[in-house]
Design an enzyme around this catalytic site. Structure first.
Site, PDB file in Angstrom:
ATOM      1  N   ARG A 153       0.802  -1.079  -0.074  1.00  0.00           N
ATOM      2  CA  ARG A 153      -0.007   0.358  -0.172  1.00  0.00           C
ATOM      3  C   ARG A 153       0.936   1.334  -0.048  1.00  0.00           C
ATOM      4  NH1 ARG A 153      -1.881  -3.518   3.913  1.00  0.00           N
ATOM      5  NH2 ARG A 153      -4.256  -4.597   3.565  1.00  0.00           N
ATOM      6  N   ARG A 174       7.961  -9.481  -3.558  1.00  0.00           N
ATOM      7  CA  ARG A 174       7.705 -11.183  -3.879  1.00  0.00           C
ATOM      8  C   ARG A 174       7.139 -11.803  -5.180  1.00  0.00           C
ATOM      9  NH1 ARG A 174       5.643 -12.304   2.444  1.00  0.00           N
ATOM     10  NH2 ARG A 174       3.368 -10.889   2.391  1.00  0.00           N
ATOM     11  N   ILE A 233      12.162   3.514   5.278  1.00  0.00           N
ATOM     12  CA  ILE A 233      10.834   3.848   6.007  1.00  0.00           C
ATOM     13  C   ILE A 233       9.822   2.558   6.832  1.00  0.00           C
ATOM     14  CG2 ILE A 233      10.862   6.157   5.499  1.00  0.00           C
ATOM     15  CD1 ILE A 233       8.280   5.459   3.489  1.00  0.00           C
ATOM     16  N   ARG A 235      11.265  -1.246   8.027  1.00  0.00           N
ATOM     17  CA  ARG A 235      11.940  -1.118   9.095  1.00  0.00           C
ATOM     18  C   ARG A 235      13.422  -1.211   9.616  1.00  0.00           C
ATOM     19  NH1 ARG A 235       7.169   0.029  11.324  1.00  0.00           N
ATOM     20  NH2 ARG A 235       6.142  -1.147  12.089  1.00  0.00           N
ATOM     21  N   GLU A 264      17.123  -0.136  17.553  1.00  0.00           N
ATOM     22  CA  GLU A 264      16.310   1.177  17.249  1.00  0.00           C
ATOM     23  C   GLU A 264      15.539   0.881  19.307  1.00  0.00           C
ATOM     24  OE1 GLU A 264      11.982   1.974  15.485  1.00  0.00           O
ATOM     25  OE2 GLU A 264      13.635   2.168  14.203  1.00  0.00           O
ATOM     26  N   HIS A 282      11.520   7.447  13.896  1.00  0.00           N
ATOM     27  CA  HIS A 282      10.695   6.350  13.248  1.00  0.00           C
ATOM     28  C   HIS A 282       9.691   7.477  13.756  1.00  0.00           C
ATOM     29  CE1 HIS A 282       8.854   2.350  13.972  1.00  0.00           C
ATOM     30  NE2 HIS A 282       8.282   2.932  12.744  1.00  0.00           N
ATOM     31  N   ILE A 283       9.448   8.704  12.775  1.00  0.00           N
ATOM     32  CA  ILE A 283       8.144   9.572  12.766  1.00  0.00           C
ATOM     33  C   ILE A 283       7.910   9.805  11.366  1.00  0.00           C
ATOM     34  CG2 ILE A 283       9.278  10.714  14.877  1.00  0.00           C
ATOM     35  CD1 ILE A 283       9.972  12.818  12.748  1.00  0.00           C
TER      36      ILE A 283
END
Length: 329
Positions: A153, A174, A233, A235, A264, A282-283
């Site tokens: 998405r 994938r 953005i 993980r 993190e 992580h924003i």
């Protein structure tokens, strides 16, 4: 009343919603240790988390626990084998953060390509004395090639933004998306290796799994253009952060933008000493509207999964719906 744990600070009005249905144990302080989390879960029927690891030991120590609602799209903090073995439902919050996260990914990519933070630090240090033709030369976005690894998405939202910048869009996934989506996005499928060799800007938007650990490392940096940028953005752990620091320092790639990191909130110390990387904590989903939507959807999932509210028994976003209606084991 059933008992739930809200494992970290969230919007107080969302907690008030939950109190209409449950006895709420709300952690408003620092992140809970594994032992503290297990102790607080021991007598709970459900929990609302935002990244806290929930594994077999935590589930075993909480015999009443039937659902854990994650305030995130990713759920790599859940041991889904343990969830399934105990018939514990996991839920997440997809879709509500797609556009905000794509916006931020775009901003991070542009900041890396155009050396925004690097030049700002230089200016703040009082080093700007005159204009120079070769000051902070970056890489163009308009008319360049975007490589998206993970065409879900958010990846598709990024690809839609690329049309306004007249970019060629390549993607690796994938499995291929439908021909209709490829046509809509004007996106072409490529192997990971071909994408890395070709793209001017690579953005990672794939979920973290054991198979995806260090999807991008030294071998992949060796394939990329020396002028290319990498934006993560997705993980932490998808990128080998130590190898990235080496590649950035050696100018093996041009720049990087990172919103997520291995381990993190710790950041690899070598990344803090290279100038050609933009670092954010992580924003990517951090707008008030989006974070509120995530919190409310997490609450909706928890309320419904525990048989309360207008959607009782039918939570909007089950990760493992096969356990719905089964007794806790």
């Amino acid at each position: 009343m059933q008992k739930i744990l809200v494992a970290r600070p969230i919007f107080p009005d969302v907690v008030e919603r939950l109190k209409q249905y449950f006895e709420v144990d709300w952690n408003q302080g620092e992140a809970l240790s594994a032992a503290e989390l297990a102790a607080r879960l021991a007598d709970k029927d459900g929990a609302l988390t935002a990244g806290e690891p929930i594994g077999a030991a935590a589930i075993a120590s909480a015999p009443r626990l039937r659902v854990v609602s994650n305030m995130a799209v990713g759920f790599n903090n859940f041991d889904m084998a343990a969830f399934n073995a105990a018939n514990v439902l996991g839920t997440n919050t997809p879709d509500v953060l797609n556009e905000s996260t794509a916006d931020f990914g775009w901003a991070l990519m542009m900041a890396a390509a155009r050396r925004v933070t690097e030049s700002e630090h230089w200016l703040r240090a009082g080093k700007w004395q005159k204009w120079a033709y070769d000051s902070f030369l970056g890489t163009d976005i308009y008319g360049s090639t975007l490589g998206v690894i993970g065409m879900g998405r958010i990846g598709q939202a990024l690809a839609r933004r690329a049309r306004g910048f007249n970019m060629r869009v390549m993607y690796h996934n994938r499995s291929r998306v439908s021909p209709q989506i490829e046509a809509e996005l004007n996106a072409e499928y490529a192997s990971k290796e071909h994408l890395l060799r070709t793209a001017d800007h690579v953005v990672l938007v794939l979920p973290y799994t054991a198979e995806n650990h260090h999807t991008i490392g030294a071998a992949e940096f060796a394939l990329m253009k020396p002028s290319a940028t990498l934006t993560n953005i997705a993980r932490g752990g998808i990128v080998d952060d130590a190898a990235l620091a080496v590649a950035l320092r050696a100018k093996r790639i041009g720049a990087a933008g990172l919103d997520v990191f291995e381990g993190e909130p710790s950041v690899h110390p070598d990344l803090l000493t290279v100038s050609n990387v933009v670092l954010t904590p992580h924003i990517a989903s951090a707008t008030e509207a989006t974070r509120r939507a995530m919190a409310n959807l997490a609450a909706d999932n928890l309320i419904a999964a525990l048989g309360e509210g207008p959607q009782a028994g039918n939570p909007p976003n089950p990760i493992n719906p096969e356990v719905l209606g089964k007794a806790r084991s």
